[in-house]
Structure formats: C-alpha cells, structure tokens
Design a protein around this motif. Sequence first.
Motif, short mmCIF file in Angstrom:
data_model
loop_
_atom_site.label_atom_id
_atom_site.label_comp_id
_atom_site.label_asym_id
_atom_site.label_seq_id
_atom_site.Cartn_x
_atom_site.Cartn_y
_atom_site.Cartn_z
N THR A 1 0.89 -1.16 0.00
CA THR A 1 0.00 0.00 0.00
C THR A 1 0.93 1.21 0.00
O THR A 1 2.07 1.11 0.43
CB THR A 1 -0.89 0.09 1.26
N LYS A 2 0.42 2.34 -0.46
CA LYS A 2 1.25 3.54 -0.48
C LYS A 2 1.53 4.02 0.95
O LYS A 2 2.54 4.64 1.23
CB LYS A 2 0.56 4.63 -1.31
N MET A 3 0.58 3.72 1.86
CA MET A 3 0.75 4.16 3.25
C MET A 3 1.80 3.33 3.96
O MET A 3 2.30 3.69 5.00
CB MET A 3 -0.55 3.96 4.02
N THR A 4 2.06 2.16 3.46
CA THR A 4 2.86 1.08 4.05
C THR A 4 2.32 0.66 5.41
O THR A 4 1.16 0.83 5.72
CB THR A 4 4.37 1.37 4.16
N GLY A 5 3.21 0.12 6.21
CA GLY A 5 2.86 -0.57 7.44
C GLY A 5 3.97 -1.57 7.64
O GLY A 5 5.12 -1.26 7.33
N ASN A 6 3.64 -2.75 8.13
CA ASN A 6 4.67 -3.76 8.32
C ASN A 6 4.36 -5.03 7.54
O ASN A 6 3.21 -5.33 7.29
CB ASN A 6 4.79 -4.14 9.81
N GLU A 7 5.43 -5.69 7.18
CA GLU A 7 5.31 -7.05 6.66
C GLU A 7 6.00 -7.98 7.64
O GLU A 7 7.09 -7.67 8.11
CB GLU A 7 6.01 -7.19 5.30
N VAL A 8 5.38 -9.12 7.91
CA VAL A 8 6.01 -10.14 8.74
C VAL A 8 6.36 -11.30 7.81
O VAL A 8 5.48 -11.83 7.12
CB VAL A 8 5.07 -10.63 9.86
#
Length: 375
Positions: A200-207
């Motif tokens: 997503t453009k907002m990002t966040g985290n990937e695990v």
Amino acid sequence: MNKPILSKSRRIKKTIFTDRLEEQGLSGYTVYAQTLLPTAFKDSLEEDYFHLTGDGVQIFDVAGQVVIRFTGKDSKKLVQLLTPRDLTNAIFGKCYYCPFTNEEGNLLNDPVVLRLKEDEWLVSIADSAVDLFASGLATGMGLEVNIERTKYQIMAIQGKNSFELSRRVFGDKIMDQKFYNYDYFDFNNNSFLVGRLGWTKMTGNEVWISPDQHKEGLELYDYLFEIGKDLNIKPGYPNLIERIEGGLLSYGNDMDIFDSPLEVGLDKFCNLDSDANFLGKEILKKQRNEGVKKKLMGVKIKDLKQIEVDSEINIYLNDIIIGELRSAVFSPNPKYKQVIGIAMMQNGYFNVGQEFEIIVNDQKYKGEVCSLPFL
Ligand code: THG
C-alpha cells in the motif's frame, strides 16, 4: 449473472492462512505466483478502501509474494545479474525494490530483495517464475549458487492503525523502524523478520514467517485479531483503488516482459552508470540516451462509473490507437470521483494533459493522461 468459480488444486498453492480466511468470510481469490491471493471478503472493494485509508487496520495474506532464496559463493553475482539496481553495497537490514531484467533489458519481475547474510539473499517475487530463469542462467554460466523456492509466508499489516497494532505485538522499538528497513522482533519467544513496507502507499509492516515458523505465524495472525478489535481490524488484500492512486505497479497487469523498467517509470531503481554487471545493461543505456518510445502513465476517464479491466483496452485519438489501458478502477475518493487507471502510451502521446478516447461496453468516453502516482 453467472459467476464462475476458481477450482482449487495442489497446483495452486494454499497459504498457511487460507483456511482461516475462508472462516473469516473470504469471497474471492486470484492466483499470484501460483498461490492463492485473496481479492474480496464480505464488504465491497470501495468499503474496504475507505476502511484501509480511514481509521482501520487490515491484515493481508500476501504469501503469493513467494520468496526465492539464493545462497552460495556466487549468489551476489547472480542477484546482481538480474537487476539494474546497484546492489554492490547492499546491506543487511535494508529492503531493496528491484526491477529484474532479461538480456533484452525487459522486465522479468519487480521483487523486493533482502540480503540476510553475506551469501544469502531473499527475493520476494511478483507473478513470474524468477526461480526458473535464474536457475537456467546459473547453470549456463556455471555459477556456484543454490536457488530455492521457499515456504516463507508473508503477512502484511497495513492501514492507518497498523503501526499501533505492530507496537502492541512487537514493542516500542518497531516505531523507530525506517521505511524499507527490516529487523527481527519477538512474539511468544519467536523471532520474526519484520520490515516496514507492504503493498500500500501508506505502508505498514510485513512479517516474513519462515518455513519453520508456520504454526507460530498462524498464532500471530489470530493474536492480531484478538488485540486489534479496538483498532478496527479486518482481513484485507492489496486494494486496487489504493494501489492505482498510489501508482504501485503490478507485474503482469501494468507491465510485462515486453516493457523495460525505463518505460514503466522505474528509472530511479536503475543505476545504469554503476560498475555492476547486469543483463540488458547496454540496451537500457541506449534506451535512456535515445529516450523511451512508450511510457506508462496515469489516466483519468470522464463520465464512466464502472470498469473491469480483464485485458488491455485500446486508447484512441481520432480513430488511431495511441496507447492501451492496463488497469483501471472507479475511485470513490472525493478527490477523483471518476475512473482512474494506468496506461501504456505510445511515443508522442505520453505527455500529461494528452486527451484521448476509449470505448468501454460499446460506449465512447473521453479521458486525459496524467502523472503517476495520482496522490
Ligand atoms: N512486498 C514484498 N514483495 C513483493 C511486494 C511487496 N513482491 C511483489 C510485489 N510486491 C512487487 N511490487 C512492488 C511494487 C511497489 C513497491 C513494492 C513492491 C513499493 N514501491 C515504493 C513506492 O513506489 O512508493 C518504493 C519503494 C522504495 O522506495 O524502495 O513499495 O509489497 N515483500
């Protein structure tokens, strides 16, 4: 209308989350890198879009981002051969978004690359068989490298409340993580690879759940839903509206093996003047010097309320084809309230403001070329 179903079989890989998602009301799949990728739950795409970009958090099963592992003495040489991005000084702890190119300088894939150790690289691919191409290359060149399609399972925590949710699980330290960095964080005495990125453009985290953490990874998934209730948590998926607004490209949709990274606007990830040795280098340099003959651009289409792009749609000017629409969606965002899309425009017609015509459902509509990303 008749709604065909997707028949499942061993050939299309399940993920560790698949059964859980179906319990949670999953209603649509696509296939990505031979793996099931969710595309819909109970709510509409638009509702999920407002939830994702509003006051919520979504957990995406993006295990379709299959992870290929390169190990061995020549692993660095091989990964570098595949990308115009200069990885000479690639460091541990950073994620690298890399166009992968073939000997013609055209796009094979656009994975995210992580260097885990001196001679260990993880490549989380988009939808094409990078492992087969790389194995052929390694064999042909006599390289000492092992290439393995792993059982890593990537789960993404995305949306406005994603960082607060990650904080509750992994602690305050995660708040300091920089864009496109990764590190190891504990949950239940298990060390998970967590990066600040995501589709997503907002990002966040990937695990990144490793092959020996499948059980704990699913426990983590369930735990997120337990502690995320007040953060307005929902299962989600890469959202077409958000992705087009943000100009995040999708291999196989917006670009493919007939396009170069320069033609699709991935110039900033191509270090053509570096000393790195990669496939298609001279062709890409020539293309840069002469200028591209087609270019991927944003487009807006007036008066059209609904569109589904399941193959490219020609774009016309005075009955002459000047480009093709490759992805599009109606954006309910008050900023647009119209169909926005991604189109490959031909030479002479890829300037912002270029007007065009397009036929959708036997009706002619007017549109305009604009820059990417929209936001
Ligand atoms: N995460 C992981 N692997 C992936 C994806 C992902 N593999 C397949 C697919 N997504 C690859 N495609 C993209 C496209 C865009 C981005 C990441 C992967 C992206 N681009 C940033 C942008 O355009 O704003 C820039 C990244 C940068 O500056 O380095 O995030 O999502 N694991």
